[in-house]
Enzyme design. Structure first.
Site, PDB file in Angstrom:
ATOM      1  N   ASP A   1     -66.750  43.332 111.885  1.00  0.00           N
ATOM      2  CA  ASP A   1     -66.611  43.805 110.508  1.00  0.00           C
ATOM      3  C   ASP A   1     -67.955  44.315 110.007  1.00  0.00           C
ATOM      4  O   ASP A   1     -68.585  43.728 109.115  1.00  0.00           O
ATOM      5  CB  ASP A   1     -66.070  42.677 109.622  1.00  0.00           C
ATOM      6  CG  ASP A   1     -64.655  42.298 110.006  1.00  0.00           C
ATOM      7  OD1 ASP A   1     -63.901  43.172 110.454  1.00  0.00           O
ATOM      8  OD2 ASP A   1     -64.300  41.102 109.870  1.00  0.00           O
TER       9      ASP A   1
ATOM     10  N   LYS B   1     -62.372  43.286 117.564  1.00  0.00           N
ATOM     11  CA  LYS B   1     -61.472  43.774 116.521  1.00  0.00           C
ATOM     12  C   LYS B   1     -62.194  44.813 115.689  1.00  0.00           C
ATOM     13  O   LYS B   1     -63.308  44.572 115.195  1.00  0.00           O
ATOM     14  CB  LYS B   1     -60.996  42.633 115.623  1.00  0.00           C
ATOM     15  CG  LYS B   1     -60.065  43.091 114.497  1.00  0.00           C
ATOM     16  CD  LYS B   1     -59.592  41.923 113.646  1.00  0.00           C
ATOM     17  CE  LYS B   1     -60.611  41.477 112.629  1.00  0.00           C
ATOM     18  NZ  LYS B   1     -60.770  42.461 111.507  1.00  0.00           N
TER      19      LYS B   1
ATOM     20  N   ASP C   1     -57.216  46.738 113.786  1.00  0.00           N
ATOM     21  CA  ASP C   1     -56.650  45.933 112.695  1.00  0.00           C
ATOM     22  C   ASP C   1     -56.599  46.751 111.403  1.00  0.00           C
ATOM     23  O   ASP C   1     -57.456  46.606 110.537  1.00  0.00           O
ATOM     24  CB  ASP C   1     -57.515  44.679 112.532  1.00  0.00           C
ATOM     25  CG  ASP C   1     -57.073  43.789 111.390  1.00  0.00           C
ATOM     26  OD1 ASP C   1     -55.872  43.811 111.050  1.00  0.00           O
ATOM     27  OD2 ASP C   1     -57.939  43.074 110.839  1.00  0.00           O
ATOM     28  N   LEU C   2     -55.581  47.609 111.279  1.00  0.00           N
ATOM     29  CA  LEU C   2     -55.458  48.464 110.094  1.00  0.00           C
ATOM     30  C   LEU C   2     -54.327  48.028 109.163  1.00  0.00           C
ATOM     31  O   LEU C   2     -54.186  48.570 108.068  1.00  0.00           O
ATOM     32  CB  LEU C   2     -55.259  49.922 110.515  1.00  0.00           C
ATOM     33  CG  LEU C   2     -56.400  50.526 111.348  1.00  0.00           C
ATOM     34  CD1 LEU C   2     -56.114  51.989 111.643  1.00  0.00           C
ATOM     35  CD2 LEU C   2     -57.744  50.376 110.647  1.00  0.00           C
ATOM     36  N   LYS C   3     -53.503  47.106 109.603  1.00  0.00           N
ATOM     37  CA  LYS C   3     -52.472  46.492 108.746  1.00  0.00           C
ATOM     38  C   LYS C   3     -51.618  47.528 108.009  1.00  0.00           C
ATOM     39  O   LYS C   3     -51.504  47.488 106.776  1.00  0.00           O
ATOM     40  CB  LYS C   3     -53.102  45.519 107.749  1.00  0.00           C
ATOM     41  CG  LYS C   3     -53.872  44.364 108.370  1.00  0.00           C
ATOM     42  CD  LYS C   3     -54.374  43.433 107.274  1.00  0.00           C
ATOM     43  CE  LYS C   3     -55.163  42.257 107.822  1.00  0.00           C
ATOM     44  NZ  LYS C   3     -56.509  42.657 108.305  1.00  0.00           N
TER      45      LYS C   3
ATOM     46  N   HIS D   1     -48.725  49.422 106.138  1.00  0.00           N
ATOM     47  CA  HIS D   1     -47.662  48.923 105.268  1.00  0.00           C
ATOM     48  C   HIS D   1     -47.225  50.077 104.373  1.00  0.00           C
ATOM     49  O   HIS D   1     -47.882  50.402 103.384  1.00  0.00           O
ATOM     50  CB  HIS D   1     -48.184  47.753 104.424  1.00  0.00           C
ATOM     51  CG  HIS D   1     -47.117  47.032 103.668  1.00  0.00           C
ATOM     52  ND1 HIS D   1     -47.355  45.844 103.022  1.00  0.00           N
ATOM     53  CD2 HIS D   1     -45.813  47.298 103.446  1.00  0.00           C
ATOM     54  CE1 HIS D   1     -46.236  45.413 102.430  1.00  0.00           C
ATOM     55  NE2 HIS D   1     -45.292  46.299 102.667  1.00  0.00           N
ATOM     56  N   ASP D   2     -46.109  50.706 104.726  1.00  0.00           N
ATOM     57  CA  ASP D   2     -45.627  51.860 103.972  1.00  0.00           C
ATOM     58  C   ASP D   2     -44.149  52.055 104.308  1.00  0.00           C
ATOM     59  O   ASP D   2     -43.553  51.222 105.005  1.00  0.00           O
ATOM     60  CB  ASP D   2     -46.452  53.105 104.323  1.00  0.00           C
ATOM     61  CG  ASP D   2     -46.593  54.063 103.148  1.00  0.00           C
ATOM     62  OD1 ASP D   2     -45.549  54.413 102.539  1.00  0.00           O
ATOM     63  OD2 ASP D   2     -47.728  54.476 102.839  1.00  0.00           O
ATOM     64  N   ILE D   3     -43.559  53.148 103.834  1.00  0.00           N
ATOM     65  CA  ILE D   3     -42.165  53.410 104.169  1.00  0.00           C
ATOM     66  C   ILE D   3     -42.053  53.674 105.671  1.00  0.00           C
ATOM     67  O   ILE D   3     -43.017  54.093 106.309  1.00  0.00           O
ATOM     68  CB  ILE D   3     -41.593  54.581 103.349  1.00  0.00           C
ATOM     69  CG1 ILE D   3     -42.330  55.882 103.676  1.00  0.00           C
ATOM     70  CG2 ILE D   3     -41.646  54.263 101.863  1.00  0.00           C
ATOM     71  CD1 ILE D   3     -41.698  57.110 103.035  1.00  0.00           C
TER      72      ILE D   3
ATOM     73  N   THR E   1     -54.664  34.677 105.716  1.00  0.00           N
ATOM     74  CA  THR E   1     -55.196  33.306 105.681  1.00  0.00           C
ATOM     75  C   THR E   1     -55.926  33.001 104.380  1.00  0.00           C
ATOM     76  O   THR E   1     -56.319  31.856 104.155  1.00  0.00           O
ATOM     77  CB  THR E   1     -56.126  33.046 106.879  1.00  0.00           C
ATOM     78  OG1 THR E   1     -57.124  34.069 106.937  1.00  0.00           O
ATOM     79  CG2 THR E   1     -55.343  33.022 108.173  1.00  0.00           C
TER      80      THR E   1
ATOM     81  N   ARG F   1     -63.149  28.500 112.377  1.00  0.00           N
ATOM     82  CA  ARG F   1     -64.504  28.086 112.015  1.00  0.00           C
ATOM     83  C   ARG F   1     -64.933  26.962 112.953  1.00  0.00           C
ATOM     84  O   ARG F   1     -64.103  26.149 113.390  1.00  0.00           O
ATOM     85  CB  ARG F   1     -64.551  27.569 110.560  1.00  0.00           C
ATOM     86  CG  ARG F   1     -64.249  28.652 109.512  1.00  0.00           C
ATOM     87  CD  ARG F   1     -65.367  29.674 109.445  1.00  0.00           C
ATOM     88  NE  ARG F   1     -65.172  30.655 108.402  1.00  0.00           N
ATOM     89  CZ  ARG F   1     -64.593  31.832 108.577  1.00  0.00           C
ATOM     90  NH1 ARG F   1     -64.095  32.157 109.775  1.00  0.00           N
ATOM     91  NH2 ARG F   1     -64.499  32.700 107.584  1.00  0.00           N
TER      92      ARG F   1
ATOM     93  N   GLN G   1     -61.475  31.873 103.299  1.00  0.00           N
ATOM     94  CA  GLN G   1     -60.199  31.609 103.934  1.00  0.00           C
ATOM     95  C   GLN G   1     -59.757  30.176 103.643  1.00  0.00           C
ATOM     96  O   GLN G   1     -60.575  29.263 103.544  1.00  0.00           O
ATOM     97  CB  GLN G   1     -60.294  31.852 105.447  1.00  0.00           C
ATOM     98  CG  GLN G   1     -60.720  33.286 105.772  1.00  0.00           C
ATOM     99  CD  GLN G   1     -60.470  33.639 107.203  1.00  0.00           C
ATOM    100  OE1 GLN G   1     -59.333  33.739 107.636  1.00  0.00           O
ATOM    101  NE2 GLN G   1     -61.527  33.848 107.955  1.00  0.00           N
TER     102      GLN G   1
ATOM    103  N   GLY H   1     -65.020  35.983 113.276  1.00  0.00           N
ATOM    104  CA  GLY H   1     -65.966  36.939 112.722  1.00  0.00           C
ATOM    105  C   GLY H   1     -67.313  36.327 112.454  1.00  0.00           C
ATOM    106  O   GLY H   1     -68.145  36.188 113.349  1.00  0.00           O
ATOM    107  N   ARG H   2     -67.530  35.914 111.207  1.00  0.00           N
ATOM    108  CA  ARG H   2     -68.848  35.471 110.768  1.00  0.00           C
ATOM    109  C   ARG H   2     -69.453  34.322 111.579  1.00  0.00           C
ATOM    110  O   ARG H   2     -70.682  34.304 111.764  1.00  0.00           O
ATOM    111  CB  ARG H   2     -68.781  35.104 109.278  1.00  0.00           C
ATOM    112  CG  ARG H   2     -68.699  36.326 108.377  1.00  0.00           C
ATOM    113  CD  ARG H   2     -68.223  35.994 106.970  1.00  0.00           C
ATOM    114  NE  ARG H   2     -66.783  35.739 106.931  1.00  0.00           N
ATOM    115  CZ  ARG H   2     -66.096  35.523 105.820  1.00  0.00           C
ATOM    116  NH1 ARG H   2     -66.712  35.482 104.656  1.00  0.00           N
ATOM    117  NH2 ARG H   2     -64.787  35.320 105.865  1.00  0.00           N
TER     118      ARG H   2
END
Length: 232
Positions: free
Chosen positions: A10, A32, A59-61, A63-65, A119, A181, A190, A210-211
């Protein structure tokens, strides 16, 4: 595809991403690429990281028609990624359309998984902000079942829900779990989190970290620590 640790890259630029990945001289971690990096650098960042030998979870998630998602997935199918995703909240028809769009002429496609609930969402937020009054776990299992009906390969869920997803959808239905974590690490923004070792015990197939790795003083050591914990 074997169980693995996926590093969430990220970062805000290609320069920062390559600087991070260049630290890994012996491993080629599964990475990712999320919205921040993809929107900053476009498809070329995917091509370059793939050329370097990394597996990629895009990871673009979406969400549309259904029609819009189908066309977008057809574009993404031209990128040589290993996993991509969408929001299960878009419904079964949208998810079916995504599978159609992602499938290439030769019948191949990346793995496609659905985000159940983020999350960062807990029961209180789900009820007060999303107006969903069912228990969180029940909602996640319903979304996972819908994803399986639509022909997807798995879901993104909390590690705390991974075992139950396998009970509902089968052992071959993948669970990709953020919210990881280290035992002595900060939870951050999260809510539903656990350690790499516990995630493996519960039933996570892939953990996204990630972090705890990217912000570590020694990212390579942190990655190896995570891999060892997840493998035990």
């Amino acid at each position: 595809m074997k169980k693995d640790v996926i590093i969430a890259c990220d970062f805000s630029s290609a320069e920062k991403t390559y600087e991070f990945l260049d630290k890994f001289t012996e491993e080629k971690p599964f990475v990712k690429i999320g919205m921040e990096l993809f929107y900053a650098e476009g498809p070329q960042i995917v091509r370059e990281i793939k050329k370097r030998g990394h597996k990629i979870f895009l990871d673009l998630k979406l969400h549309d028609i259904p029609n819009t998602v189908k066309k977008a997935m057809a574009v993404l199918s031209g990128l040589d990624v290993d996993i991509c995703n969408l929001h299960a909240g878009g419904g079964i028809d949208m998810m079916k359309a995504a599978v159609e769009g992602l499938t290439r002429e030769d019948g191949t496609r990346p793995l496609l998984i659905a985000v159940t609930q983020l999350t960062s969402i807990d029961q209180t937020r789900m009820e007060n902000e999303l107006l969903i009054e069912k228990p969180l776990e029940e909602v996640v299992m319903s979304y996972a079942s819908n994803a399986k009906k639509a022909g997807l390969d798995g879901v993104v869920c909390s590690p705390l829900e991974a075992g139950k997803v396998h009970e509902v959808c089968g052992d071959d239905f993948l669970t990709v779990t953020p919210g990881i974590r280290f035992a002595d690490g900060a939870v951050g923004d999260q809510q539903r989190v656990t350690t790499p070792k516990k995630a493996r015990e519960i039933g996570s197939d892939f953990i996204v970290v990630g972090r705890p790795i990217t912000a570590a003083e020694d990212p390579v050591a942190a990655y190896r620590h995570c891999m060892n914990d997840f493998a035990d």
